[in-house]
Design a protein around this motif. Structure first.
Motif, mmCIF file in Angstrom:
data_model
loop_
_atom_site.group_PDB
_atom_site.id
_atom_site.type_symbol
_atom_site.label_atom_id
_atom_site.label_comp_id
_atom_site.label_asym_id
_atom_site.label_seq_id
_atom_site.Cartn_x
_atom_site.Cartn_y
_atom_site.Cartn_z
ATOM 1 N N ILE A 52 49.349 44.549 46.077
ATOM 2 C CA ILE A 52 48.078 44.666 46.761
ATOM 3 C C ILE A 52 47.472 43.266 46.632
ATOM 4 O O ILE A 52 47.282 42.649 45.663
ATOM 5 N N SER A 53 46.880 42.961 47.723
ATOM 6 C CA SER A 53 45.816 41.708 47.703
ATOM 7 C C SER A 53 44.604 42.073 48.278
ATOM 8 O O SER A 53 44.282 42.393 49.228
ATOM 9 N N ASP A 54 43.828 41.947 47.248
ATOM 10 C CA ASP A 54 42.382 42.106 47.543
ATOM 11 C C ASP A 54 41.471 40.806 47.830
ATOM 12 O O ASP A 54 41.491 39.716 46.968
ATOM 13 N N THR A 105 42.710 38.185 45.089
ATOM 14 C CA THR A 105 43.211 38.720 43.709
ATOM 15 C C THR A 105 44.450 39.631 43.847
ATOM 16 O O THR A 105 44.164 40.632 44.741
ATOM 17 N N TYR A 112 47.492 42.114 42.680
ATOM 18 C CA TYR A 112 48.018 42.721 41.687
ATOM 19 C C TYR A 112 49.665 43.364 42.010
ATOM 20 O O TYR A 112 49.923 43.802 43.166
ATOM 21 N N HIS A 150 47.391 36.078 34.983
ATOM 22 C CA HIS A 150 46.724 37.059 34.250
ATOM 23 C C HIS A 150 47.425 38.171 33.953
ATOM 24 O O HIS A 150 48.196 38.797 34.881
ATOM 25 N N TYR A 151 47.265 38.925 32.804
ATOM 26 C CA TYR A 151 48.284 39.956 32.490
ATOM 27 C C TYR A 151 47.363 41.252 31.991
ATOM 28 O O TYR A 151 46.634 41.230 31.143
ATOM 29 N N ASP A 152 47.810 42.512 32.602
ATOM 30 C CA ASP A 152 46.942 43.536 32.042
ATOM 31 C C ASP A 152 48.148 44.248 31.642
ATOM 32 O O ASP A 152 49.062 45.127 32.139
ATOM 33 N N LYS A 195 50.626 45.173 34.651
ATOM 34 C CA LYS A 195 50.012 44.674 36.116
ATOM 35 C C LYS A 195 49.952 43.285 35.725
ATOM 36 O O LYS A 195 49.469 42.482 34.695
ATOM 37 N N ILE A 232 48.531 39.945 37.536
ATOM 38 C CA ILE A 232 47.473 39.526 38.322
ATOM 39 C C ILE A 232 47.596 38.060 38.652
ATOM 40 O O ILE A 232 47.385 37.318 37.709
ATOM 41 N N ILE A 249 45.416 35.129 40.799
ATOM 42 C CA ILE A 249 44.175 34.703 41.470
ATOM 43 C C ILE A 249 44.418 33.329 42.103
ATOM 44 O O ILE A 249 44.771 32.434 41.540
#
Lengths: 249, 249, 249, 249
Positions: free
Chosen positions: A77-79, A148, A150, A201-203, A208, A210, A212
């Motif tokens: 997903i790219s927001d 951003t 995902y 970044h890591y969730d 996930k 991430i 940026i």
């Protein structure tokens, strides 16, 4: 600079742009002008399809992960968010000052033409079909894109290793900055430059990874990348005419 | 208006806010003040935890889907963007005009305190554990939040039916607008009002149901919702003091 | 870059800055670094007082009129507007995003320290005492100054002749653009450059000659002019490091 | 709401708007709808010419001085700045986001149609001919006008007395705020309200009395004043529908 030579697949082009490749032989000679992916091919062509602005920001962020097969190819997903110069100089309701200013809006949700461009590009280095959900938004600023992104790693990741991977991947690239872990890329750090800043970044809780990614849509996302490609194709120093720092204010 | 009474689970509160429930008996009497979820309970309490701004925008968008079990409970992603009033009046580098203006940046990626608040709230109407990846961004505008929320339906969906579901769910709600299919919610359509606008979008190719939700973080995301809760708790007309239209410019 | 060497008159300096010239001998050797006025002197000094940002925009607009004695020396008014970088990086209520954004405010009305600097500078080429009313305003933009300057010609003027005068005066200046009659200078035409754009307007009905002058306060109004002065003092090409075009977006 | 009934003098109207009074009898019955000047006349008419936005901000600032004959009638200067809503919703280069944003520009210098409107209005309470130099500017904000007005008192003034005069003049006006001496009016203190804030400043050195006046161009400068006039004409409470506070963010 248009989309004419961004695709190898004529069917995809026809589906999204409504036109056939009118000069198919030229397409055989053309190269997709993302230097970080196709530098050697760009050296040997005179027909370069300069990438779309959103596409540039998303592809540069994903190249290392896709090339190593680290993430699921489906469900990316790219927001993405772009300044108003991204929609050109034409007059429209949506670019009237009072409609943009102090607002934010999404558009062409899951329908933007950069989607197939990104998928085709990433497929060229992937064993499996890349599938992307892409949502562009219009920001009340003049220039800059922030994406951003995902992704879902196939297994639990060690962020130090992922970061090393990115640093290695882009070690000799003059215009891609991989930020140190813990830092976050932002638009004003690339504004008015040909740089792409990428932060990781890591969730962990949700598995996930991430990304940026920031560029100036008018430079690395357009004219600057065009010059970079021209420099490569003509054997000039790749940084010629692009060797300036961002203007953070 | 603070987070003190937004949680039922003291462990979650301690983990994210670093404090114990100092008056546990009050927590038993308190209600999470999202009127669209807890109106009846709010009528019978004097202790209301007014929801966080981001939490309001995300919960209102997801309530209908979660309550009907339409989407996967895991893997929900909210990419949210807020105006600068969201970070308060304190002086900081990040709220200095020249640092915000003409930029965009993410912060507290996968670490924002509204994440557990949203999960706990949605869990109260779900059979399965809700898991959310939440990325807030700072927009160069004064007020407004837009959340772009990516969900995965358990099976292929008919958007007309999903839209009907939303319309039914919010039919008698004075402050939630479900936009017609094809329209996209945007910040300036809710600015300076207590409304939440929600639009629904489908990425059929990738099986993603995308929700876009907008509120004014200072009104429905804060003081306005506080007044709405007070009106309910004290038996006033729920719209009292809130009965004004958005200011689109 | 500070105000230390912007004044010749120690009393004026003391009145406005509250300090004595601590090293009076250095003041004798120092030159006010406005190249368009003092280029020859700058070549022969190592102590240069780089002009204030507002002062630069106002002095460049007025130099041709004052040097020719065309306007009344008393009653000059400059209504000036500056971006937020003009007030530095320090944190204050007035530079908090939500206080600047969507607003405009005046400050230090008839009390700004650039007033005596401008008067002293213009007096050096005038037979009569220059008196200026100066009102600065804070604009919700990052960079740029626009000064709208109201003057009273001693007699009715022929704008073609005035325009010719300006063109001649600045004919060999690399960084001052006199716009054609009928055009209006605006901030985004000088942004991120070392240029000063000046446009000329006549209110014949009221006998007012109006000048509009724009610079980038961070470049011609500060660091750029510093570099220009350094280039001159060290015998470099005056345009070295400054030879770039404005960024209109 | 248009200019049709803002003038009594048909020749002035023809000169600036290029048209004759097509229904001269209606002009005899019409009243210029500035309540602070013409409240009693507005009560007795059904034809009200609602003032221009700039005109409102300038006239309210000058009324007390002109009515008392305190300042020179000639040589008044208003340097005014307006948000983009002031130029309407039509699409034009000048209202394209990227042309307004991060810029400032003047337009119609000494040629704006509000000039004769202001002069005619102020002449109605003056013994001598009012002459105004008026320069409008386009601000990169949605709404609000700030006028910085430079006047020349006939003799040295005592600001306490001038301030008292203003307070008395507007003592019973519901929508005009005279700020305490030392404060400066700014746009975000009147935004989204029907208020006009006026602050008073003295450049004693140069004998200039400076007025700063702010309104929301869409409210006191347009629709709000229209409602105020309607309320007066129809015998309603003058504040009906307008009784809300500014939105400072």
């Amino acid at each position: 600079m248009g989309a004419d030579f961004r695709f190898k697949n004529g069917l995809t082009y026809k589906k999204w742009y409504g036109k056939d490749f009118s000069m198919a032989d030229l397409h055989d000679k053309s190269v997709y002008g993302l230097p970080e992916l196709n530098r050697e091919k760009i050296k040997n062509t005179k027909i370069i399809g300069n990438p779309g602005c959103y596409a540039t920001s998303i592809e540069l962020a994903l190249l290392p992960l896709i090339s190593k097969g680290i993430i699921e190819e489906k469900g990316i997903i790219s927001d993405s968010k772009s300044g108003v110069t991204g929609s050109g100089r034409g007059l429209s309701e949506s670019s009237h000052f009072t409609n943009c200013n102090e607002s934010l809006s999404a558009y062409k949700i899951a329908k933007h033409r950069h989607t197939p461009e990104i998928e085709e590009t990433l497929n060229s280095i992937s064993n499996s079909d890349i599938k992307l959900t892409f949502t562009p938004h219009l920001l009340p600023i003049n220039r800059g894109i922030l994406s951003t992104i995902y992704t879902t790693p196939k297994q639990k990741v060690d962020m130090e290793k992922i970061h090393d991977e990115y640093c290695r991947f882009y070690a000799s690239e003059p215009f891609v900055n991989v930020l140190p872990l813990g830092e976050v890329s932002k638009i004003n750090n690339v504004r008015l430059s040909n740089y792409c800043d990428i932060s990781l970044h890591y969730d962990e809780e949700n598995g996930k990874l991430i990304l940026i990614s920031c560029i100036d849509n008018m430079i690395k996302g357009s004219a600057g990348q065009g010059i970079q490609n021209m420099n490569i194709a003509l054997g000039f120093d790749e940084k010629e005419g692009l060797n300036f720092v961002p203007s953070i204010f």
